[in-house]
Design a protein around this motif. Structure first.
Motif, PDB file in Angstrom:
ATOM      1  N   GLN A 161       0.823  -1.198   0.000  1.00 42.88           N
ATOM      2  CA  GLN A 161       0.000   0.000   0.000  1.00 42.88           C
ATOM      3  C   GLN A 161       0.868   1.262   0.000  1.00 42.88           C
ATOM      4  OE1 GLN A 161      -3.420  -0.195   2.482  1.00 42.88           O
ATOM      5  NE2 GLN A 161      -3.899   1.971   2.268  1.00 42.88           N
ATOM      6  N   LYS A 162       2.005   1.233   0.699  1.00 40.23           N
ATOM      7  CA  LYS A 162       2.893   2.409   0.713  1.00 40.23           C
ATOM      8  C   LYS A 162       3.477   2.661  -0.671  1.00 40.23           C
ATOM      9  CE  LYS A 162       7.099   0.046   2.173  1.00 40.23           C
ATOM     10  NZ  LYS A 162       8.217   0.030   3.089  1.00 40.23           N
ATOM     11  N   ASP A 163       3.683   1.606  -1.469  1.00 41.72           N
ATOM     12  CA  ASP A 163       4.179   1.770  -2.829  1.00 41.72           C
ATOM     13  C   ASP A 163       3.057   2.188  -3.780  1.00 41.72           C
ATOM     14  OD1 ASP A 163       6.731   1.099  -2.006  1.00 41.72           O
ATOM     15  OD2 ASP A 163       6.474  -1.027  -2.487  1.00 41.72           O
ATOM     16  N   LEU A 164       1.847   1.768  -3.475  1.00 42.29           N
ATOM     17  CA  LEU A 164       0.689   2.188  -4.266  1.00 42.29           C
ATOM     18  C   LEU A 164       0.575   3.710  -4.227  1.00 42.29           C
ATOM     19  CD1 LEU A 164      -1.964   1.492  -5.816  1.00 42.29           C
ATOM     20  CD2 LEU A 164      -3.079   1.424  -3.585  1.00 42.29           C
ATOM     21  N   HIS A 165       0.784   4.298  -3.067  1.00 39.53           N
ATOM     22  CA  HIS A 165       0.693   5.761  -2.917  1.00 39.53           C
ATOM     23  C   HIS A 165       1.685   6.464  -3.826  1.00 39.53           C
ATOM     24  CE1 HIS A 165      -1.231   5.603   1.366  1.00 39.53           C
ATOM     25  NE2 HIS A 165      -1.948   4.997   0.451  1.00 39.53           N
ATOM     26  N   LYS A 166       2.841   5.832  -4.083  1.00 44.71           N
ATOM     27  CA  LYS A 166       3.881   6.441  -4.924  1.00 44.71           C
ATOM     28  C   LYS A 166       3.464   6.503  -6.397  1.00 44.71           C
ATOM     29  CE  LYS A 166       7.499   4.787  -1.832  1.00 44.71           C
ATOM     30  NZ  LYS A 166       8.601   3.838  -1.673  1.00 44.71           N
ATOM     31  N   GLN A 167       2.442   5.739  -6.772  1.00 40.06           N
ATOM     32  CA  GLN A 167       1.960   5.717  -8.157  1.00 40.06           C
ATOM     33  C   GLN A 167       1.090   6.934  -8.478  1.00 40.06           C
ATOM     34  OE1 GLN A 167       2.785   3.202 -10.385  1.00 40.06           O
ATOM     35  NE2 GLN A 167       4.074   2.355  -8.774  1.00 40.06           N
ATOM     36  N   PHE A 168       0.731   7.691  -7.441  1.00 38.33           N
ATOM     37  CA  PHE A 168      -0.176   8.827  -7.585  1.00 38.33           C
ATOM     38  C   PHE A 168       0.452  10.066  -6.964  1.00 38.33           C
ATOM     39  CE2 PHE A 168      -2.725   4.981  -7.515  1.00 38.33           C
ATOM     40  CZ  PHE A 168      -3.576   5.166  -8.592  1.00 38.33           C
ATOM     41  N   ASP A 169      -0.104  11.223  -7.265  1.00 35.43           N
ATOM     42  CA  ASP A 169       0.339  12.485  -6.678  1.00 35.43           C
ATOM     43  C   ASP A 169       0.213  12.414  -5.151  1.00 35.43           C
ATOM     44  OD1 ASP A 169      -0.451  15.449  -5.779  1.00 35.43           O
ATOM     45  OD2 ASP A 169       0.795  15.543  -7.585  1.00 35.43           O
ATOM     46  N   SER A 170       1.179  12.979  -4.454  1.00 29.77           N
ATOM     47  CA  SER A 170       1.183  12.889  -2.989  1.00 29.77           C
ATOM     48  C   SER A 170      -0.049  13.546  -2.361  1.00 29.77           C
ATOM     49  CB  SER A 170       2.455  13.505  -2.414  1.00 29.77           C
ATOM     50  OG  SER A 170       2.537  14.877  -2.752  1.00 29.77           O
ATOM     51  N   ASP A 171      -0.655  14.518  -3.050  1.00 28.66           N
ATOM     52  CA  ASP A 171      -1.865  15.164  -2.532  1.00 28.66           C
ATOM     53  C   ASP A 171      -3.044  14.199  -2.465  1.00 28.66           C
ATOM     54  OD1 ASP A 171      -0.449  17.504  -2.383  1.00 28.66           O
ATOM     55  OD2 ASP A 171      -1.284  18.358  -4.228  1.00 28.66           O
ATOM     56  N   LEU A 172      -2.956  13.089  -3.206  1.00 28.96           N
ATOM     57  CA  LEU A 172      -4.064  12.134  -3.277  1.00 28.96           C
ATOM     58  C   LEU A 172      -3.976  11.021  -2.239  1.00 28.96           C
ATOM     59  CD1 LEU A 172      -4.385  11.763  -7.154  1.00 28.96           C
ATOM     60  CD2 LEU A 172      -5.811  13.124  -5.619  1.00 28.96           C
ATOM     61  N   LYS A 173      -2.994  11.066  -1.357  1.00 27.53           N
ATOM     62  CA  LYS A 173      -2.808   9.977  -0.390  1.00 27.53           C
ATOM     63  C   LYS A 173      -4.087   9.643   0.387  1.00 27.53           C
ATOM     64  CE  LYS A 173       0.321   8.203   3.104  1.00 27.53           C
ATOM     65  NZ  LYS A 173       1.563   8.378   3.835  1.00 27.53           N
ATOM     66  N   PRO A 174      -4.818  10.633   0.925  1.00 29.91           N
ATOM     67  CA  PRO A 174      -6.064  10.284   1.630  1.00 29.91           C
ATOM     68  C   PRO A 174      -7.104   9.649   0.692  1.00 29.91           C
ATOM     69  CG  PRO A 174      -5.401  12.534   2.145  1.00 29.91           C
ATOM     70  CD  PRO A 174      -4.519  12.062   1.027  1.00 29.91           C
ATOM     71  N   THR A 175      -7.142  10.111  -0.540  1.00 28.14           N
ATOM     72  CA  THR A 175      -8.085   9.563  -1.519  1.00 28.14           C
ATOM     73  C   THR A 175      -7.742   8.113  -1.852  1.00 28.14           C
ATOM     74  OG1 THR A 175      -8.354  11.765  -2.465  1.00 28.14           O
ATOM     75  CG2 THR A 175      -9.064   9.918  -3.828  1.00 28.14           C
ATOM     76  N   ILE A 176      -6.456   7.806  -1.946  1.00 31.99           N
ATOM     77  CA  ILE A 176      -6.019   6.436  -2.254  1.00 31.99           C
ATOM     78  C   ILE A 176      -6.411   5.510  -1.114  1.00 31.99           C
ATOM     79  CG2 ILE A 176      -4.034   4.963  -2.788  1.00 31.99           C
ATOM     80  CD1 ILE A 176      -4.859   7.221  -4.900  1.00 31.99           C
ATOM     81  N   GLY A 177      -6.204   5.942   0.116  1.00 33.09           N
ATOM     82  CA  GLY A 177      -6.595   5.137   1.277  1.00 33.09           C
ATOM     83  C   GLY A 177      -8.087   4.864   1.300  1.00 33.09           C
ATOM     84  N   THR A 178      -8.870   5.869   0.954  1.00 33.75           N
ATOM     85  CA  THR A 178     -10.324   5.706   0.896  1.00 33.75           C
ATOM     86  C   THR A 178     -10.698   4.734  -0.215  1.00 33.75           C
ATOM     87  OG1 THR A 178     -10.664   7.934   1.748  1.00 33.75           O
ATOM     88  CG2 THR A 178     -12.517   6.931   0.588  1.00 33.75           C
ATOM     89  N   ALA A 179     -10.048   4.858  -1.360  1.00 41.93           N
ATOM     90  CA  ALA A 179     -10.330   3.963  -2.487  1.00 41.93           C
ATOM     91  C   ALA A 179     -10.006   2.515  -2.111  1.00 41.93           C
ATOM     92  CB  ALA A 179      -9.534   4.388  -3.722  1.00 41.93           C
ATOM     93  N   VAL A 180      -8.892   2.302  -1.418  1.00 36.67           N
ATOM     94  CA  VAL A 180      -8.529   0.941  -0.978  1.00 36.67           C
ATOM     95  C   VAL A 180      -9.614   0.397  -0.056  1.00 36.67           C
ATOM     96  CG1 VAL A 180      -6.887  -0.387   0.422  1.00 36.67           C
ATOM     97  CG2 VAL A 180      -6.043   1.192  -1.317  1.00 36.67           C
ATOM     98  N   SER A 181     -10.089   1.210   0.873  1.00 38.63           N
ATOM     99  CA  SER A 181     -11.163   0.774   1.776  1.00 38.63           C
ATOM    100  C   SER A 181     -12.422   0.401   0.997  1.00 38.63           C
ATOM    101  CB  SER A 181     -11.500   1.873   2.782  1.00 38.63           C
ATOM    102  OG  SER A 181     -10.451   2.051   3.676  1.00 38.63           O
ATOM    103  N   HIS A 182     -12.789   1.226   0.030  1.00 32.17           N
ATOM    104  CA  HIS A 182     -13.966   0.928  -0.802  1.00 32.17           C
ATOM    105  C   HIS A 182     -13.796  -0.398  -1.538  1.00 32.17           C
ATOM    106  CE1 HIS A 182     -15.112   5.472  -1.255  1.00 32.17           C
ATOM    107  NE2 HIS A 182     -15.422   4.991  -0.065  1.00 32.17           N
ATOM    108  N   LEU A 183     -12.602  -0.617  -2.095  1.00 31.98           N
ATOM    109  CA  LEU A 183     -12.358  -1.838  -2.870  1.00 31.98           C
ATOM    110  C   LEU A 183     -12.373  -3.084  -1.985  1.00 31.98           C
ATOM    111  CD1 LEU A 183      -9.602  -0.405  -5.218  1.00 31.98           C
ATOM    112  CD2 LEU A 183     -11.926  -1.076  -5.894  1.00 31.98           C
ATOM    113  N   VAL A 184     -11.880  -2.963  -0.746  1.00 30.33           N
ATOM    114  CA  VAL A 184     -11.934  -4.092   0.203  1.00 30.33           C
ATOM    115  C   VAL A 184     -13.393  -4.396   0.535  1.00 30.33           C
ATOM    116  CG1 VAL A 184     -11.405  -4.829   2.557  1.00 30.33           C
ATOM    117  CG2 VAL A 184      -9.633  -3.743   1.165  1.00 30.33           C
TER     118      VAL A 184
END
Length: 62
Positions: A20-43
């Motif tokens: 998950q920490k490497d997943l965040h690197k695939q996107f703009d750092s400003d999107l980190k909270p959005t990525i975490g939310t997306a992971v929760s939705h997908l789970v």
């Protein structure tokens, strides 16, 4: 945020077992909270699996 969920799922499908920490690197750092939310939705939608790996998680598509 269906678009974010779809983009995160695509990265996970292209990189099974990505941390998950490497997943965040695939996107703009400003999107980190959005990525975490997306992971929760997908789970919750049963589209990915999260497995604890040290202080982060490995992410697998289903």
């Amino acid at each position: 945020m269906q678009i974010a969920d779809d983009e995160v799922l695509k990265v996970i499908q292209d990189n099974p077992a990505i941390l998950q920490k490497d997943l965040h690197k695939q996107f703009d750092s400003d999107l980190k909270p959005t990525i975490g939310t997306a992971v929760s939705h997908l789970v919750k939608a049963d589209k990915i699996t999260r497995i604890k790996h040290g202080s982060t998680y490995e992410l697998y598509p289903k």
